[in-house]
Design an enzyme around this catalytic site. Structure first.
Site, PDB file in Angstrom:
ATOM      1  CB  SER A   1      -0.961  -0.035   1.187  1.00  0.00           C
ATOM      2  OG  SER A   1      -1.965   0.946   1.082  1.00  0.00           O
TER       3      SER A   1
ATOM      4  CG  ASP B   1      -7.315  -3.352  -3.205  1.00  0.00           C
ATOM      5  OD1 ASP B   1      -7.975  -2.293  -3.057  1.00  0.00           O
ATOM      6  OD2 ASP B   1      -6.092  -3.406  -2.993  1.00  0.00           O
TER       7      ASP B   1
ATOM      8  CG  HIS C   1      -0.572   3.670 -27.481  1.00  0.00           C
ATOM      9  ND1 HIS C   1       0.634   3.967 -26.903  1.00  0.00           N
ATOM     10  CD2 HIS C   1      -1.341   4.789 -27.336  1.00  0.00           C
ATOM     11  CE1 HIS C   1       0.606   5.204 -26.437  1.00  0.00           C
ATOM     12  NE2 HIS C   1      -0.582   5.732 -26.687  1.00  0.00           N
TER      13      HIS C   1
END
Length: 620
Positions: A176, A448, A492
């Protein structure tokens, strides 16, 4: 955080010369290090006082019983980051500082952070001096960490000590916000050593970097913490939490920003010219103004303010005020702010006369971020020149990506309420808490629970033009459900999702691997289904894959760039369990029933048939 992977070889097994020489350095996330009191503070009408070395973060008893006293030890001066005159706190040291935040029979398991990781290290025979925790005061901004604690000097010394002690480089494991700290360290290091020696220093001291749950483009939840408060699960009001967090210089470190805006390299010019500059310009490319929402799924903030037609409302721009001139009384004005407008301070300037804390936020934003001479952390990160990089994160969980705020009519710190929240859910679909339709740019997956997918997946831009993709079940498997797509061209753009099938009953891990684009370097991205932000550091699946990858890297018989994904079996006795339906140990090819005195249930008596060293040969 860093994790060292090293083990004692089994009989007849040969290891690479460097395998036993690796060290692991850990860089923890926000609020994941114990803070201890470094003062004596008597709390009125309570026997729970603070004495030197008493736990401050986290002592749940004192949070509940003497919260005002506790806040004195936690809060900093928001302008100069000094301690309260009556109490100050400092980070604890060593592994004990990161295993449990509030040790105790009940609170210990609830506040466990790195304990499971340390347990894995012990089980695999890793030496005690091979794991080096480097706790830091997560309340401080990067520049203040160095100014007050010389933290980055200490971190550099930790790597150099590990090299001398073990004879080999380190593995860096950052979780994190720890990734933001490590990024700043790499930039600080460029100014600390000669430019020609920078890459060589990294090669000598860092073998691999594991970026776990990294908020590469920030986390939207930071906005909520700044305007209304996030409690961290503590029994305190959101307003109290906001008051505390807004005193921390680090509170804006994970503020979301645009991928299209970068700071000029003006510092290097002024550094060599000897010219001191007061500001550093950030320039955005054309995409910032031609695409919607700064590349994010939606505008991150929507401010709703009732506007009277008879009087201008303070804090609203003239353009916005003119747009409301024909409104009926009571019709709210709504202003939306993109990631760029959040990171450059436009949001806080606009609400400056409404929110008394905006002045403080702007001061911190300019002093600790925009004008930081080493790095403006609110700009995109290019791949660092480290040999091996593994970017690991969870996906497809409900994650907040936008907020609607309105004045509450109460004084600071409770002067805002969240009227609506925009979420991204599995598959990247957008939905609102209110049920109102959401118009935006959905991503291919969701985040998440803490960091949105848009931010987590930025590291996919570090992959080369051709990538090998493998999707496997997270659990032990025989290879029947493994899907591969080799040498896939990456168009790309940043994101790409493989066209692979899914069994809704299973959780998968998808590997994106590139070992060819940069000679001598490897880059990999691991996406794990349904693993939330906090549990990433406690996931046995991640630990297993880390162990196998590092074991494979140093084995002399290795023939491929990355470890085989063909099958996965248990590597520890704990991964064997009892199958009650078949009245035997599950995974019979690997596990058998073997009772040992002290076993209290059938699952404990299921153990590996072969030694881990023998099992590892299947993964070459």
């Amino acid at each position: 955080m860093l994790l060292l992977i090293a083990s004692t070889p089994g009989e007849g097994e040969t290891w690479g010369d460097n395998n036993g020489k690796l060290s692991g350095v850990t860089i923890q996330s926000l609020s994941s290090t114990q803070l201890r009191a470094w003062a004596m503070l008597d709390c009125p009408f309570s026997c729970l006082n603070f004495h030197p070395l008493d736990s401050v973060w986290l002592d749940t008893r004192k949070v509940i019983s003497v919260v005002n006293c506790w806040l004195k030890c936690m809060m900093l001066d928001p302008y100069n980051q000094t301690d309260n005159p009556e109490c100050k706190s400092r980070p604890d040291a060593g592994l004990s500082a990161i295993t449990e935040l509030d040790p105790g029979y009940i609170t210990g398991p609830l506040s466990s952070v790195w304990r499971d990781w340390v347990k894995w290290c012990v089980e695999f025979g890793i030496d005690a001096n091979a794991i080096l925790a480097v706790p830091y005061d997560w309340r401080l901004s990067a520049s203040m960490l160095e100014e007050r604690d010389l933290y980055f000097h200490k971190l550099k010394l930790t790597f150099e000590t590990a090299l001398k002690l073990r004879g080999g480089p380190s593995l860096v494991f950052a979780h994190s916000m720890g990734n933001n700290v490590f990024r700043y360290f790499l930039e600080w290091l460029k100014l600390e050593i000669a430019p020609k020696l920078y890459n060589q220093w990294l090669d000598d001291h860092i073998y691999a970097y594991f970026a776990v749950g990294a908020p590469f483009l920030g986390a939207v939840e930071t906005i909520k913490a700044t305007l209304s408060g996030v409690t961290f699960g503590l029994p305190v009001p959101e307003g109290t939490s906001r008051l505390m967090c807004n005193s921390f210089g680090s509170s804006l470190w994970m503020l979301p920003f645009s991928e299209h805006c970068r700071r000029d390299h003006i510092y290097w010019k002024s550094f060599f010219d000897g010219i001191k500059r007061e500001g550093y310009n950030v320039h955005c490319d054309e995409k910032e103004y031609t695409s919607n929402f700064s590349g994010w799924p939606v505008d991150l903030v929507n401010i709703e303010i009732p506007v009277s037609p008879d009087a201008a409302y303070p804090g609203i721009s003239k353009e916005a005020e003119a747009a409301t001139s024909s409104f009926e009384c009571g019709i709210p004005l709504q202003q939306s702010f993109s990631a760029r407008e959040v990171a450059d301070g436009t949001l806080f300037n606009e609400i400056g006369d409404i929110d008394p804390n905006s002045k403080t936020v702007l001061h911190q934003l300019h002093k600790f971020y925009h004008n930081d001479p080493v790095l403006n952390s609110l700009t995109p990160w290019d791949r660092p020149p480290i040999k091996n990089i593994f970017c690991i994160y969870g996906i497809d969980l409900k994650t907040e990506v936008g907020y609607h705020f309105a004045p509450s009519g109460k004084p600071y710190p409770d002067n805002w309420i969240v009227t609506d929240i925009i979420y991204e859910v599995e598959g990247g679909t957008l939905q609102s808490r209110s049920g109102n339709p959401v118009h935006g740019n959905p991503t291919k997956a969701s985040g998440d629970t803490t960091v949105p997918y848009h931010s987590l997946s930025w590291c996919k831009t570090w992959l080369g033009s051709h990538v090998n993709i493998t999707r496997t079940p997270q659990s032990e498997h025989d290879g029947s459900d493994v899907q591969e797509a080799l040498n896939i061209e990456r168009q790309h753009g940043r994101d790409f999702i493989p066209n692979m099938t899914r069994d809704n009953r299973l959780k998968y891990i998808t590997f994106y691997e590139d070992g060819e684009s940069i000679p001598g370097k490897r880059t990999a991205v691991w996406e794990l289904d349904k693993v939330n932000h906090r549990n990433l550091v406690q996931s046995p699946v991640i630990m297993r894959e880390l162990w196998l990858e590092m074991w494979h890297s140093f084995h002399p018989d290795t023939k491929t760039k990355f470890v085989s994904k063909a099958k996965r079996g248990p590597l520890r006795d704990e991964e064997c369990y009892w199958d009650y339906a078949k009245a035997r140990c599950a995974l019979p090819d690997h596990c058998e029933y073997r009772y040992v005195f002290g076993d209290v249930h059938l699952g404990q008596s299921c153990r590996l048939k072969a030694s881990p060293a023998d099992l590892l040969h299947h993964y070459l």
